[in-house]
Write a protein that holds these residues in place. Structure first.
Motif, PDB file in Angstrom:
ATOM      1  N   GLU A  90      17.891   6.127   0.397  1.00  0.00           N
ATOM      2  CA  GLU A  90      16.639   6.873   0.229  1.00  0.00           C
ATOM      3  C   GLU A  90      16.359   7.111  -1.263  1.00  0.00           C
ATOM      4  O   GLU A  90      15.236   6.950  -1.730  1.00  0.00           O
ATOM      5  CB  GLU A  90      16.753   8.209   0.989  1.00  0.00           C
ATOM      6  CG  GLU A  90      15.529   9.078   0.968  1.00  0.00           C
ATOM      7  CD  GLU A  90      14.336   8.485   1.711  1.00  0.00           C
ATOM      8  OE1 GLU A  90      14.530   7.485   2.440  1.00  0.00           O
ATOM      9  OE2 GLU A  90      13.225   9.014   1.530  1.00  0.00           O
ATOM     10  N   ALA A  91      17.422   7.486  -1.999  1.00  0.00           N
ATOM     11  CA  ALA A  91      17.259   7.735  -3.441  1.00  0.00           C
ATOM     12  C   ALA A  91      16.777   6.473  -4.144  1.00  0.00           C
ATOM     13  O   ALA A  91      15.877   6.511  -4.991  1.00  0.00           O
ATOM     14  CB  ALA A  91      18.583   8.204  -4.037  1.00  0.00           C
ATOM     15  N   GLN A  92      17.373   5.364  -3.755  1.00  0.00           N
ATOM     16  CA  GLN A  92      17.005   4.083  -4.354  1.00  0.00           C
ATOM     17  C   GLN A  92      15.557   3.729  -4.023  1.00  0.00           C
ATOM     18  O   GLN A  92      14.792   3.317  -4.897  1.00  0.00           O
ATOM     19  CB  GLN A  92      17.934   3.012  -3.812  1.00  0.00           C
ATOM     20  CG  GLN A  92      18.148   1.883  -4.757  1.00  0.00           C
ATOM     21  CD  GLN A  92      19.246   0.970  -4.275  1.00  0.00           C
ATOM     22  OE1 GLN A  92      19.982   1.280  -3.344  1.00  0.00           O
ATOM     23  NE2 GLN A  92      19.344  -0.175  -4.919  1.00  0.00           N
ATOM     24  N   ALA A  93      15.192   3.949  -2.778  1.00  0.00           N
ATOM     25  CA  ALA A  93      13.818   3.641  -2.354  1.00  0.00           C
ATOM     26  C   ALA A  93      12.813   4.516  -3.113  1.00  0.00           C
ATOM     27  O   ALA A  93      11.677   4.110  -3.339  1.00  0.00           O
ATOM     28  CB  ALA A  93      13.683   3.852  -0.857  1.00  0.00           C
ATOM     29  N   LEU A  94      13.251   5.720  -3.514  1.00  0.00           N
ATOM     30  CA  LEU A  94      12.354   6.628  -4.224  1.00  0.00           C
ATOM     31  C   LEU A  94      12.411   6.414  -5.748  1.00  0.00           C
ATOM     32  O   LEU A  94      11.862   7.194  -6.516  1.00  0.00           O
ATOM     33  CB  LEU A  94      12.684   8.078  -3.874  1.00  0.00           C
ATOM     34  CG  LEU A  94      12.380   8.461  -2.415  1.00  0.00           C
ATOM     35  CD1 LEU A  94      12.969   9.822  -2.069  1.00  0.00           C
ATOM     36  CD2 LEU A  94      10.883   8.457  -2.159  1.00  0.00           C
ATOM     37  N   GLY A  95      13.153   5.379  -6.170  1.00  0.00           N
ATOM     38  CA  GLY A  95      13.142   4.988  -7.580  1.00  0.00           C
ATOM     39  C   GLY A  95      14.254   5.582  -8.425  1.00  0.00           C
ATOM     40  O   GLY A  95      14.216   5.470  -9.651  1.00  0.00           O
ATOM     41  N   CYS A  96      15.239   6.210  -7.798  1.00  0.00           N
ATOM     42  CA  CYS A  96      16.347   6.785  -8.587  1.00  0.00           C
ATOM     43  C   CYS A  96      17.304   5.680  -9.021  1.00  0.00           C
ATOM     44  O   CYS A  96      17.619   4.773  -8.254  1.00  0.00           O
ATOM     45  CB  CYS A  96      17.124   7.806  -7.754  1.00  0.00           C
ATOM     46  SG  CYS A  96      16.128   9.225  -7.344  1.00  0.00           S
ATOM     47  N   GLN A  97      17.786   5.812 -10.274  1.00  0.00           N
ATOM     48  CA  GLN A  97      18.750   4.829 -10.770  1.00  0.00           C
ATOM     49  C   GLN A  97      20.181   5.293 -10.598  1.00  0.00           C
ATOM     50  O   GLN A  97      21.113   4.513 -10.701  1.00  0.00           O
ATOM     51  CB  GLN A  97      18.461   4.539 -12.234  1.00  0.00           C
ATOM     52  CG  GLN A  97      17.190   3.725 -12.349  1.00  0.00           C
ATOM     53  CD  GLN A  97      16.662   3.641 -13.749  1.00  0.00           C
ATOM     54  OE1 GLN A  97      17.323   4.052 -14.705  1.00  0.00           O
ATOM     55  NE2 GLN A  97      15.463   3.124 -13.863  1.00  0.00           N
TER      56      GLN A  97
END
Ligand SMILES: CC(C)(COP(=O)(O)OP(=O)(O)OC[C@H]1O[C@@H](n2cnc3c(N)ncnc32)[C@H](O)[C@@H]1OP(=O)(O)O)[C@@H](O)C(=O)NCCC(=O)NCCS
Length: 164
Positions: A90-97
């Motif tokens: 989810e974090a990745q999908a929301l653009g978190c690195q």
């Protein structure tokens, strides 16, 4: 069969609040001097058939996601791993690195668990729990394994860039 889903119903949120009260002493958690309120966070719940067996909560910032809590009702059955995978996706999908979390010095199980999940120790906050206690009279003085709770440890994992 284990599956992970976001909280959808008022019952899901009530169950999360119960977990937080029981495991974290209320509906707020303090890390590194910041208070996090359950109602401000994103969450995922682990289900085994129709029973809730675990939960994780997290906050998404500009480039980093902060994992605030992870709880398994039954440990060593893969629930924590499944929760972490879901939060990371989810974090990745929301653009978190990257994804970050904070544990206390007594939490040796979590220290082992997160390292084996690819997290690295990035910062030590000596006496950080003392600062947190000023905002919330919790956690207790003595923690897991009879270890005095004093310090906060920050851990971090880089998330792969989403496929172009
Ligand atoms: C940290 C925590 C979330 C881990 O959850 P968990 O459900 O036990 O996690 P998993 O089952 O996925 O993995 C834990 C271990 O069990 C092992 N395991 C997983 N499935 C297993 C199975 N079927 N049989 C035997 N071992 C298994 C994993 O390999 C892992 O081993 P490791 O720690 O040596 O790498 C859990 O211990 C917990 O709720 N702790 C209290 C709250 C807390 O401290 N949270 C972290 C800070 S926010």
């Amino acid at each position: 069969m284990l599956h992970i889903a976001p909280p959808l119903s008022p019952d899901d949120w009530r169950w999360l609040a119960d977990i937080w009260r029981r495991e974290w002493g209320g509906e707020t958690v303090v890390t590194k001097g910041h208070m996090h309120r359950l109602t401000d966070l994103l969450a995922v719940i682990a289900w085994n058939e129709d029973a809730r067996v675990g939960a994780a909560t997290f906050a998404v910032g500009r480039d980093a996601c902060e994992l605030i809590s992870a709880n398994s009702m039954v440990v060593r059955k893969g629930i924590g791993t499944a929760l972490l995978r879901a939060v990371e996706a989810e974090a990745q999908a929301l653009g978190c690195q990257r994804i970050r979390l904070t544990i206390t010095n007594d939490n040796l199980d979590a220290l082992r668990f997160y390292q084996k999940q690819g997290y690295r120790l990035t910062r030590l906050y000596p006496g950080g729990v003392h600062t947190s206690r000023k905002l919330k009279a919790d956690p207790p003085e003595i923690g897991r394994h009879g270890i005095p709770i004093r310090d906060e440890l920050e851990m971090e994992k880089e998330l792969c860039s989403p496929a172009a």
